[in-house]
Design an enzyme around this catalytic site. Structure first.
Site, short mmCIF file in Angstrom:
data_model
loop_
_atom_site.label_atom_id
_atom_site.label_comp_id
_atom_site.label_asym_id
_atom_site.label_seq_id
_atom_site.Cartn_x
_atom_site.Cartn_y
_atom_site.Cartn_z
N GLU A 1 0.82 -1.22 0.00
CA GLU A 1 0.00 0.00 0.00
C GLU A 1 0.85 1.27 0.00
O GLU A 1 0.74 2.10 0.89
CB GLU A 1 -0.90 0.01 1.25
CG GLU A 1 -1.80 -1.19 1.37
CD GLU A 1 -2.71 -1.14 2.59
OE1 GLU A 1 -3.72 -1.86 2.59
OE2 GLU A 1 -2.43 -0.38 3.55
N GLY B 1 2.14 4.93 -0.56
CA GLY B 1 1.62 6.26 -0.87
C GLY B 1 2.82 7.15 -1.17
O GLY B 1 3.16 7.44 -2.32
N ARG B 2 3.52 7.51 -0.09
CA ARG B 2 4.65 8.43 -0.19
C ARG B 2 5.69 8.00 -1.23
O ARG B 2 6.13 8.82 -2.04
CB ARG B 2 5.32 8.52 1.18
CG ARG B 2 6.37 9.60 1.31
CD ARG B 2 7.08 9.53 2.66
NE ARG B 2 6.18 9.32 3.76
CZ ARG B 2 5.56 10.29 4.43
NH1 ARG B 2 5.76 11.54 4.10
NH2 ARG B 2 4.74 9.99 5.43
N ARG C 1 3.23 19.81 6.52
CA ARG C 1 4.08 18.78 7.13
C ARG C 1 5.18 19.34 8.05
O ARG C 1 5.38 18.81 9.14
CB ARG C 1 4.70 17.86 6.06
CG ARG C 1 3.66 17.13 5.20
CD ARG C 1 4.27 16.06 4.33
NE ARG C 1 4.83 14.98 5.12
CZ ARG C 1 6.09 14.82 5.39
NH1 ARG C 1 6.99 15.64 4.87
NH2 ARG C 1 6.50 13.84 6.16
N TYR D 1 4.61 17.91 11.76
CA TYR D 1 5.48 16.79 12.18
C TYR D 1 6.93 17.23 12.34
O TYR D 1 7.81 16.38 12.46
CB TYR D 1 5.48 15.68 11.12
CG TYR D 1 4.14 15.26 10.60
CD1 TYR D 1 3.24 14.56 11.40
CD2 TYR D 1 3.76 15.55 9.29
CE1 TYR D 1 2.02 14.16 10.91
CE2 TYR D 1 2.54 15.14 8.80
CZ TYR D 1 1.67 14.46 9.61
OH TYR D 1 0.45 14.06 9.11
N CYS E 1 -0.95 33.85 9.82
CA CYS E 1 -0.83 34.53 11.10
C CYS E 1 -0.61 33.61 12.28
O CYS E 1 -1.46 33.53 13.18
CB CYS E 1 -2.05 35.40 11.33
SG CYS E 1 -2.05 36.76 10.18
N GLU E 2 0.44 32.87 12.27
CA GLU E 2 0.89 32.18 13.48
C GLU E 2 2.32 31.71 13.30
O GLU E 2 2.78 31.51 12.18
CB GLU E 2 -0.04 31.04 13.86
CG GLU E 2 -0.17 29.92 12.88
CD GLU E 2 -0.99 28.79 13.52
OE1 GLU E 2 -0.40 28.08 14.34
OE2 GLU E 2 -2.18 28.67 13.20
N1 LLP Z 1 -1.76 1.99 4.31
C1 LLP Z 1 -2.28 2.45 5.45
C2 LLP Z 1 -3.21 1.61 6.20
C3 LLP Z 1 -1.94 3.73 5.91
O1 LLP Z 1 -2.45 4.18 7.06
C4 LLP Z 1 -1.02 4.51 5.17
C5 LLP Z 1 -0.65 5.85 5.63
C6 LLP Z 1 -0.51 3.99 3.98
C7 LLP Z 1 -0.90 2.73 3.58
C8 LLP Z 1 0.45 4.75 3.11
O2 LLP Z 1 1.66 4.97 3.78
P1 LLP Z 1 2.91 5.62 3.00
O3 LLP Z 1 3.42 4.61 2.00
O4 LLP Z 1 2.43 6.84 2.33
O5 LLP Z 1 3.90 5.91 4.07
N2 LLP Z 1 0.44 12.67 6.81
C9 LLP Z 1 1.64 11.96 7.18
C10 LLP Z 1 1.60 10.52 6.76
C11 LLP Z 1 0.41 9.76 7.30
C12 LLP Z 1 0.38 8.34 6.82
C13 LLP Z 1 -0.89 7.69 7.20
N3 LLP Z 1 -1.05 6.35 6.73
C14 LLP Z 1 2.83 12.70 6.60
O6 LLP Z 1 2.67 13.71 5.96
O7 LLP Z 1 3.97 12.29 6.80
#
Ligand code: LLP
Length: 422
Positions: A278, A280-281, A317, A321, A349-350
């Site tokens: 899965e 994303g990043r 981000r 974080y 404004c912060e």
């Molecule tokens: N699968 C599940 C169940 C997840 O909760 C997530 C991300 C992914 C896959 C994808 O993960 P990745 O490959 O993108 O690391 N907003 C945060 C990241 C939150 C990730 C939440 N879950 C940031 O900007 O670093």
């Protein structure tokens, strides 16, 4: 991964063969997001190559970036999708993703969204006792049996910021192994509604050591052995997403998709499993820069500030974080330009409104272009309209070097729409 945004010998930043400065001249509004479409393709190909010889699904985590054009491109390249809300599910369907490559995930899935998931035939992860009840109910309403995976917390430390760690034993996500028997009995009690087809875990995000994935996969296959011993025919191991990327641009060697898949390959083959991942990043972060102009430079006390037109509203981000994203100017500065340490801040404004702290930069003149790198994941998708900074436009550079708009900017009129006829 290579960086698709590079400074060439002329001192300008390029996206593939296109000067970012040239794009900046023609866009209707700044700041904006600029992507490399070829880099998206290359990132997917890297995963596909890594997965050679395995039965697998690449479930792109839509939360990282939900631009429809990008989704359609990822779908066209063969990706499935991981969804965490009813609207992400609707968007995935709209973008044409194959439901058999989609996984609906989350700790608070709503009944109405589960009904849609059941109707469409996507995989659904069981996250808790009440979630199981809701999935059973949704299956009845839809008149369809749902293929389910159990989301189990392997309790492996992903060694990341606590906000993005998800697979530990006190996490709000998934179930603990102590409850495994209870869940297996509950699934058995609903043979017309549920078909248990796999086990899922997600450890966290920005993980930069593949051993962590191997440790988790080892724990997961033990659970799978246990579940199979109870008479279930499990076919899928889903190891979630979470692979980190080179945010620091130091040239450090980080694990690639191939390194990730190679650490779990033997385990997956030994149990004759299909692998679901899965990402994303690692599919989308490095394909994009957030492009700004410098509004001005100021000094207060011991601090120098570069004030840009973008802010925590468009890219949160760093504020949320303390994340590092690399920052650089997009055009050459005269050779005698003084280099100093700056906080790169927006107009919001912060004091949480910063894109970078203590960054060494040549003092930019007003109007100079400045980019925040690796802005493809969790930047636009987390953007807000705080201070009524409306969400920016998105563009991408195509294979032939031409630039296309892939999302309109949000406008002031869009905001007024929320109050129409009230
Ligand atoms: N699968 C599940 C169940 C997840 O909760 C997530 C991300 C992914 C896959 C994808 O993960 P990745 O490959 O993108 O690391 N907003 C945060 C990241 C939150 C990730 C939440 N879950 C940031 O900007 O670093």
């Amino acid at each position: 991964f290579d960086h698709c945004f590079k400074k060439l010998d002329d001192g300008y930043l390029y996206c593939e063969g296109t000067r970012v400065e040239d794009v900046m001249e023609v866009v209707e509004r700044r700041p904006f997001y600029l992507y490399s479409k070829p880099q998206i393709t290359r990132n997917v190909e890297a995963y596909k190559d890594a997965l050679e010889g395995l039965n697998s699904i690449i479930g792109y985590a839509i939360k990282a970036n939900n631009n429809l054009k990008i989704l359609e491109h990822l779908r066209m390249l063969g990706c499935g999708a991981v969804l965490v809300s009813g609207n992400e599910l609707r968007l995935a369907i709209h973008a044409g993703f194959d439901p058999k490559k989609c996984i609906f995930n989350g700790n608070g899935k709503l009944l109405e969204d589960l009904v849609l998931a059941a109707q469409k035939g996507v995989f659904v992860n069981i996250d808790s006792e009440f979630d199981l009840d809701n999935i059973v109910e949704a299956a009845r309403i839809a008149g369809k049996k749902v293929n389910v995976l159990l989301r189990i917390n392997p309790d492996v430390d992903p060694q990341v910021h606590p906000y993005v760690a998800t697979g530990n034993k006190n996490s709000k996500f998934g179930i603990r192994n102590e409850k495994l028997e209870w869940f297996l009995d509950a699934v058995k009690a609903h043979p017309n509604e549920l078909k248990l087809v796999g086990a899922h875990c997600h450890l966290g995000s920005t993980i930069t050591k593949v051993d962590i994935f191997r440790d988790a996969a080892q724990i997961m296959v033990k659970y799978i052995d246990q579940i199979r011993a109870e008479g279930f025919e499990l076919h899928y191991l889903n190891i979630g997403g979470g692979l980190g990327i080179d945010y620091y641009h130091t040239g450090a060697v980080l694990p690639t998709p191939k390194d990730l898949i190679d650490t779990v390959r033997d385990l997956v083959l030994s149990r004759n499993l299909n692998l679901i991942i899965e990402p994303g990043r690692s599919l989308i972060a490095n394909t994009c820069c957030f492009v700004n102009r410098v509004t001005g430079v100021k000094t207060n006390g011991t601090k120098n500030f570069v004030v840009i037109d973008g802010s925590m509203a468009e890219l949160i981000r760093p504020s949320l974080y303390d994340a590092y994203q690399h920052i650089e100017l997009i055009s050459p500065t005269p050779p005698d330009t003084e280099v100093s340490r700056f906080d790169v801040v927006g107009p919001v404004c912060e004091s949480a409104d910063f894109l970078g702290k203590d960054r060494e930069l040549p003092t930019p003149s007003r109007g100079t272009g400045l980019v925040v790198h690796d802005a493809g994941a969790y930047c636009m998708s987390m953007a807000s309209t705080y201070n009524l900074k409306m969400r920016p436009a998105e563009y991408w550079v195509e294979e032939d070097g031409s630039v296309s708009k892939i999302r309109h900017p949000e406008s002031f009129e869009d905001h007024l729409k929320f109050f129409k006829d009230l």
